[in-house]
Enzyme design. Structure first.
Site, mmCIF file in Angstrom:
data_model
loop_
_atom_site.group_PDB
_atom_site.id
_atom_site.type_symbol
_atom_site.label_atom_id
_atom_site.label_comp_id
_atom_site.label_asym_id
_atom_site.label_seq_id
_atom_site.Cartn_x
_atom_site.Cartn_y
_atom_site.Cartn_z
ATOM 1 N N ARG A 77 -3.676 17.334 6.202
ATOM 2 C CA ARG A 77 -3.610 16.864 7.592
ATOM 3 C C ARG A 77 -2.535 17.671 8.315
ATOM 4 O O ARG A 77 -1.664 18.262 7.675
ATOM 5 C CB ARG A 77 -3.279 15.369 7.656
ATOM 6 C CG ARG A 77 -4.256 14.484 6.892
ATOM 7 C CD ARG A 77 -3.797 13.025 6.888
ATOM 8 N NE ARG A 77 -4.673 12.191 6.102
ATOM 9 C CZ ARG A 77 -4.544 11.971 4.789
ATOM 10 N NH1 ARG A 77 -3.548 12.555 4.131
ATOM 11 N NH2 ARG A 77 -5.368 11.190 4.142
ATOM 12 N N GLU A 122 -8.971 16.992 9.330
ATOM 13 C CA GLU A 122 -8.543 16.617 7.987
ATOM 14 C C GLU A 122 -9.522 17.223 6.992
ATOM 15 O O GLU A 122 -10.744 17.170 7.189
ATOM 16 C CB GLU A 122 -8.522 15.101 7.815
ATOM 17 C CG GLU A 122 -8.200 14.655 6.396
ATOM 18 C CD GLU A 122 -8.318 13.153 6.221
ATOM 19 O OE1 GLU A 122 -7.483 12.584 5.502
ATOM 20 O OE2 GLU A 122 -9.247 12.554 6.784
ATOM 21 N N GLU A 175 -5.822 16.562 -0.048
ATOM 22 C CA GLU A 175 -6.011 16.112 1.327
ATOM 23 C C GLU A 175 -5.011 16.837 2.220
ATOM 24 O O GLU A 175 -3.814 16.868 1.925
ATOM 25 C CB GLU A 175 -5.864 14.597 1.429
ATOM 26 C CG GLU A 175 -6.917 13.871 0.598
ATOM 27 C CD GLU A 175 -6.851 12.356 0.714
ATOM 28 O OE1 GLU A 175 -5.915 11.853 1.395
ATOM 29 O OE2 GLU A 175 -7.713 11.680 0.143
ATOM 30 N N HIS A 235 0.857 -1.188 0.000
ATOM 31 C CA HIS A 235 0.000 0.000 0.000
ATOM 32 C C HIS A 235 0.893 1.239 0.000
ATOM 33 O O HIS A 235 1.093 1.899 1.016
ATOM 34 C CB HIS A 235 -0.913 -0.009 1.225
ATOM 35 C CG HIS A 235 -1.990 1.029 1.164
ATOM 36 N ND1 HIS A 235 -3.267 0.800 1.606
ATOM 37 C CD2 HIS A 235 -2.000 2.295 0.706
ATOM 38 C CE1 HIS A 235 -4.002 1.884 1.428
ATOM 39 N NE2 HIS A 235 -3.241 2.810 0.890
#
Length: 579
Positions: A447, A299, A445, A109
């Site tokens: 964070r 997030e 995205e 991954h």
């Protein structure tokens, strides 16, 4: 831009365009990536001829390698799954004697070529060592530490900890990551202290690597003339390199500092415009930084060509708030993990028909699906043990390629970094669209985490991970926070590399170590030319080492070479990276 369901349905029905790609066809392709790799038992005669004297107790097989998005593939590689650390050691010593390189594989991954390089042939002198089948041991080392084999998944680790009243402050969202893979690339979640919050014993706001107390690795021993298993404690100099080793080592077991579990509430919302959430510092209103001040954990998932991000905000809540739904298991966003029909059809059509101009429609369809799904599944406000809100990505989610960077800055400057990046991204995306180019069809995205403070390990003399992107800057002790910035798009999207190169150049230019510092996110895409990632020689050879400091980079590279002088652990890309 807001696109109505009527327009989406017209596009999907083929009005004014070619016939749509079927949802079943697209999901079949996605599902092929989510299953375990196909393992073909080796013909004993062929194995004996190609891999003579291989340890008899370790079974051999042929296996394909696929990274997360399928951009890096290799077929028919030799592989094995040792039953324990001693078998791992036997395999490594065999590989050294027979001129093969060992590549540990967990869940694959990841995006970057740290395990297998693109174009690796089936007859390459490579041996995959699969950790997930057997290296899965878990045991409490004490009430404040857990001993874990590196093939264990994060979901299994967090489930085990929860059963003993323990947990982590933050975690990567995918539960299928193996612990060894996560530690190799300083994997992280999203969390900083809320205003007035103090770190509790056993926890860190940094990466998972910052929790390591000791680790066992396969290293060269000059006295015996062979590779051996050696255990390093966090206060040893060599351990600092192994804490984030990028695949230049093989770690079989770790002991992690852990703390008491907490109940977390996670509130999702899609009603705050990007212009407000990502506004310039001092603008007031519902800014990203204001949510960090209140809860410390947030997030933002911003679909391409939309105005309303999906914002998730976690807060520590010992008891369930009346409005929250109690969740007793993870993965509480099924509309995200199981691609909705409209999203699957659009994504399939974009890829199969090269209909890249549908990126704005796809972005709005994803936003609509998320907003509707949060309501339909009662997941807009959930509460429970930390694991159940921290893990929310399954392998069945939409698979996209991703780039990634961490920007080290001070907590007071987080909103500035977020605003500058999103403003540049929005401006350049609009400029590309004006030319009929749509390089991004996924998400941005965002964070935010703390840095890797070795004191969090609560071990005297603990060392800072040398190559963690969250390694603090000695020149700027005021930098206490990292803003993680990722951009996702479907693989093969035209002009994506060109666009991502512009973003990368903007980050490296804007955060060059003067007011803030950009570092690459190891598992993602970086070092872009206009045609490919991980290819820009200046970024590979100068920028990346410089972002850690030449002395630190040299110390890490020297440690890897000394612990593995025969280069058993590595590949051609890592050889280039460490030069």
């Amino acid at each position: 831009m807001r696109v109505t369901d009527h327009v989406v349905n017209n596009l999907l029905s083929g009005n004014g365009s070619s016939a749509p790609w079927t949802r079943r066809g697209f999901l079949r392709s996605a599902a092929a990536l989510s299953v375990a790799p196909v393992l073909l038992a080796a013909d004993p005669a062929v194995a004996a001829a190609e891999l003579p004297d291989f340890p008899a107790e370790v079974g051999l097989y042929r296996s394909a390698y696929r990274n997360w998005v399928g951009e890096i593939t290799a077929d028919g590689l030799w592989a094995c799954a040792p039953a324990d650390a001693d078998q791992v050691l036997s395999v490594v010593n065999w590989a050294w004697r027979h001129g093969r390189r060992v590549r540990p594989r967990g869940s694959s991954h990841g995006w970057s070529p740290l395990t297998i390089e693109p174009g690796t042939a089936s007859d390459a002198p490579v041996l995959l060592v699969d950790t997930a089948p057997h290296l899965t041991g878990l045991a409490l080392d004490s009430r404040s530490a857990v001993r874990a084999s590196t093939g264990v998944t994060l979901e299994a680790l967090l489930t085990f900890l929860e059963g003993h009243g323990l947990g982590l402050t933050a975690s990567p969202a995918p539960g299928d990551l193996t612990l060894g893979g996560a530690l190799a690339v300083d994997a992280h979640g999203t969390a900083v202290p809320a205003h007035g919050e103090e770190r509790t014993a056993g926890h860190t706001f940094g990466s998972l690597s910052n929790l390591v107390l000791e680790l066992t690795a396969v290293v060269w021993d000059a006295d015996t003339g062979a590779y051996v298993l050696r255990t390093y404690t966090r206060d040893e100099a060599d351990c600092a390199a192994l804490l984030t080793h990028l695949g230049r080592a093989l770690v079989t077991e770790v002991v992690l500092r852990v703390g008491a579990d907490t109940n977390l509430r996670c509130v999702s919302r899609t009603d705050i415009p990007a212009g407000e959430l990502f506004a310039a510092p001092g603008s007031g209103g519902r800014t990203f930084a204001s949510f960090l001040d209140a809860s410390g954990r947030a997030e933002a998932i911003w679909f391409a060509f939309t105005e309303f991000p999906w914002l998730k905000v976690w807060s520590v809540e010992p008891t369930r708030p009346p409005a929250s739904r109690h969740v007793s298991s993870p993965y509480n966003y099924p509309f995200s993990d199981n691609v909705p029909t409209v999203v699957a059809d659009l994504a399939g059509r974009i890829v199969s028909d090269a209909a890249w101009y549908l990126a704005p429609v796809l972005g709005n369809a994803q936003l609509t699906a998320a907003a509707a799904g949060l309501t339909a599944t009662l997941s807009a406000d959930i509460w429970g043990p930390s694991k159940n809100t921290l893990l929310y990505v399954r392998p069945t989610t939409l698979r996209e390629t991703a780039n990634g960077y961490a920007v080290l800055t001070s907590r007071a400057q987080v909103q500035r970094v977020v605003h500058e990046f999103t403003a540049f991204y929005r401006k350049r995306l609009a400029a590309y669209a004006a030319l009929g180019r749509f390089p991004v069809n996924g998400t941005v995205e965002i964070r935010v985490t703390g840095l890797d403070r070795p004191a969090d390990a609560e071990l005297p003399g603990a060392r800072t991970p040398l190559l963690s992107a969250l390694r603090p800057s000695t020149e700027h002790p005021e930098w206490d926070t990292a803003v993680w910035l990722d951009v996702l798009t479907l693989p093969g999207t035209p002009h994506a590399e060109e666009f991502l190169r512009e973003l990368e150049r903007f980050l490296l230019r804007s955060y060059d170590g003067t007011d803030a510092l950009a570092r690459v996110e190891w598992s993602k895409g970086w070092a872009y030319t206009e045609r490919a990632g991980w290819s820009d020689e200046e970024v590979l050879g100068t920028v990346i080492p410089g972002s850690f400091g030449e002395a630190v980079w040299g110390r890490a590279a020297g440690t890897f070479d000394r612990l593995d002088p025969h280069g058993v652990f590595g590949n051609a890309f890592l050889d280039r990276l460490f030069g």
